[in-house]
Design an enzyme around this catalytic site. Structure first.
Site, PDB file in Angstrom:
ATOM      1  N   GLY A 250      55.320  34.845  16.399  1.00 27.64           N
ATOM      2  CA  GLY A 250      54.559  34.388  15.139  1.00 27.64           C
ATOM      3  C   GLY A 250      54.674  35.454  14.035  1.00 27.64           C
ATOM      4  O   GLY A 250      54.850  35.082  12.883  1.00 27.64           O
ATOM      5  N   ASP A 251      54.108  36.635  14.125  1.00 30.11           N
ATOM      6  CA  ASP A 251      54.282  37.813  13.190  1.00 30.11           C
ATOM      7  C   ASP A 251      55.793  38.013  12.777  1.00 30.11           C
ATOM      8  O   ASP A 251      55.697  37.790  11.534  1.00 30.11           O
ATOM      9  CB  ASP A 251      53.805  39.073  13.794  1.00 30.11           C
ATOM     10  CG  ASP A 251      52.380  39.244  13.906  1.00 30.11           C
ATOM     11  OD1 ASP A 251      51.706  38.776  12.659  1.00 30.11           O
ATOM     12  OD2 ASP A 251      51.688  39.426  14.717  1.00 30.11           O
ATOM     13  N   LEU A 252      56.614  37.911  13.357  1.00 28.28           N
ATOM     14  CA  LEU A 252      58.092  38.279  13.268  1.00 28.28           C
ATOM     15  C   LEU A 252      58.711  36.992  12.625  1.00 28.28           C
ATOM     16  O   LEU A 252      59.410  37.299  11.657  1.00 28.28           O
ATOM     17  CB  LEU A 252      58.875  38.728  14.408  1.00 28.28           C
ATOM     18  CG  LEU A 252      58.542  40.106  15.107  1.00 28.28           C
ATOM     19  CD1 LEU A 252      59.204  40.369  16.354  1.00 28.28           C
ATOM     20  CD2 LEU A 252      58.731  41.164  14.187  1.00 28.28           C
TER      21      LEU A 252
ATOM     22  N   ALA B  38      57.335  37.148   9.235  1.00 28.56           N
ATOM     23  CA  ALA B  38      57.747  38.325   8.441  1.00 28.56           C
ATOM     24  C   ALA B  38      59.361  37.917   8.028  1.00 28.56           C
ATOM     25  O   ALA B  38      59.736  38.259   6.665  1.00 28.56           O
ATOM     26  CB  ALA B  38      57.969  39.598   9.453  1.00 28.56           C
TER      27      ALA B  38
END
Length: 397
Positions: A170-172, A175
């Site tokens: 989710g974060d990557l 990003a």
């Protein structure tokens, strides 16, 4: 500019923390941008403490996504510190934040307002759930959004519980979309002279990666099942146990299926009309994978790799991280660089996965210690040493 620093001269102010925002700013720094990271004086970016493991006083989680940056520690609850940020914004091309929705700092450093004040600025805001909708103000970490956006429902064995992805997908993912948005806005600025307020979220980014799962659902109104390492639309396309490990076989067309059957000496499978085309193999997934598993269990992974490669069947061993970084191919790509950290010493870093005219931008400087560059940054902004010392020693409220 050189091939190794295509963004040289770009100035980035990173007001974000944790992973998604810092990953964007690190990618920009890898490409040559000058990145200043603003952190809380008391404890800095929370990921400095997300360990073990640690190298020096910082967790390796933090060290993985903060190289090539300069750090200044400021208490942004105070007006004087906020003025420092505005002086930095006057010189910045990009600002990145992931302030909690509804927080005071989200209001004070609101992207559209900053772009109105600094018209050439590109302001990236990353949130958990996006800017509109009933969930917009909910807090969320990577795993929470993996659950909310459906990824965990797709991950895991059919008869097992939902499982999160091994990476912080989710974060990557956010990003990567944030980085794309920043670069697109910078290109547009060259044409129009105006910056932009760019927003993305962990939730939206995961929806964008649903791909065939979502379009399949739209077509059938059926939830896709968990398939372990299997593929919803291709068979065989998964990991199989061998006598000493696991081997992934990825058959993408019917010619490769015939090659696989020949490699494994299974002429009866090759001749079976039920399996001759992929749609039939998907329909009879259990029979196909069961027969392949029976054969592959009998010999080690290395044997099967040799046999399959001789027939040009796509296959790979399931490697551990240790095996990946001992692999000659990894070494040949030059993906690991070393920087000298003031506390940790020689620090390995994974380089950006891009080359320009055959040259890979390599890590230049180690992730900074908390506030390491504060005096230097304030001096460049015109602050006298006494005022700078006062700003840098201000207690956090």
């Amino acid at each position: 500019m050189t091939a190794r620093a295509p963004l040289a001269g770009l100035r980035v102010l990173d007001l974000s923390k944790i992973l998604a925002g810092p990953y964007v700013s690190q990618a920009l720094s890898d490409l040559g941008a000058d990145v200043i990271k603003v952190e809380r004086p008391s404890d800095g970016d929370p990921t400095r403490h997300w360990g073990p493991p640690f190298r020096g006083s910082d967790a390796t989680y933090h060290l993985a996504v903060n190289r090539n940056k300069r750090s200044i520690a400021l208490d942004l609850s105070g007006e004087a510190a906020r003025e420092v940020v505005h002086r930095l914004l006057q010189r910045a091309d990009v600002v990145i934040d992931n302030f909690r929705p509804g927080s005071q700092l989200a209001r004070v450093f609101h992207g559209p307002d900053l772009v109105a004040r600094y018209p050439r600025l590109v302001a990236l805001h990353i949130s958990a759930y996006g800017e509109t909708g009933p969930m917009r103000n909910e807090p969320g970490y990577d795993m929470v959004v993996q659950a909310a956006a459906g990824l965990m429902s797709l991950t895991g064995e059919p008869d097992g519980p939902p499982v999160k992805a091994g990476f912080a997908f989710g974060d990557l993912g956010a990003a990567m979309w944030g980085l794309s948005g920043v670069l697109a806005a910078l290109v547009d600025r060259e044409r129009t002279g105006h910056g932009a307020s760019v927003c993305t979220s962990l939730y939206e980014s995961q929806l964008a990666f649903h791909g065939g799962f979502a379009t399949g659902y739209f077509a059938t109104a059926e939830n896709p099942p968990r398939l372990g390492s299997g593929h919803p639309s291709l068979v065989p396309y998964q990991a199989f146990p061998t006598s000493d490990g696991h081997l992934v076989i990825a058959v993408g067309n019917d010619v490769q299926w015939q090659s696989l059957c020949a490699a494994l000496a299974l002429p009866e499978l090759a001749a079976d009309s039920r399996f001759s085309v992929n749609s039939g193999r998907v329909e009879h997934r259990r029979e196909v994978t069961g027969e392949l598993s029976r054969v592959l269990r009998c010999r080690p992974t290395g044997h099967w790799l040799g046999v399959l490669r001789a027939r040009a069947v796509p296959a790979a061993p399931v490697r551990t991280i240790a095996e990946v970084y001992r692999c000659p191919h990894t070494a040949a790509l030059g993906m690991v660089g070393i920087v000298e950290h003031p506390e940790a010493g020689a620090l390995e870093q994974i380089a950006i996965p891009l080359t320009f005219d055959g040259e890979r931008p390599m890590p230049r400087t180690a992730p900074p210690t908390l506030g390491q560059h504060g005096p230097e940054i304030l001096a460049q902004l015109g602050y006298d040493p006494e005022t700078a010392a006062e700003l840098l020693s201000a207690p956090t409220e």
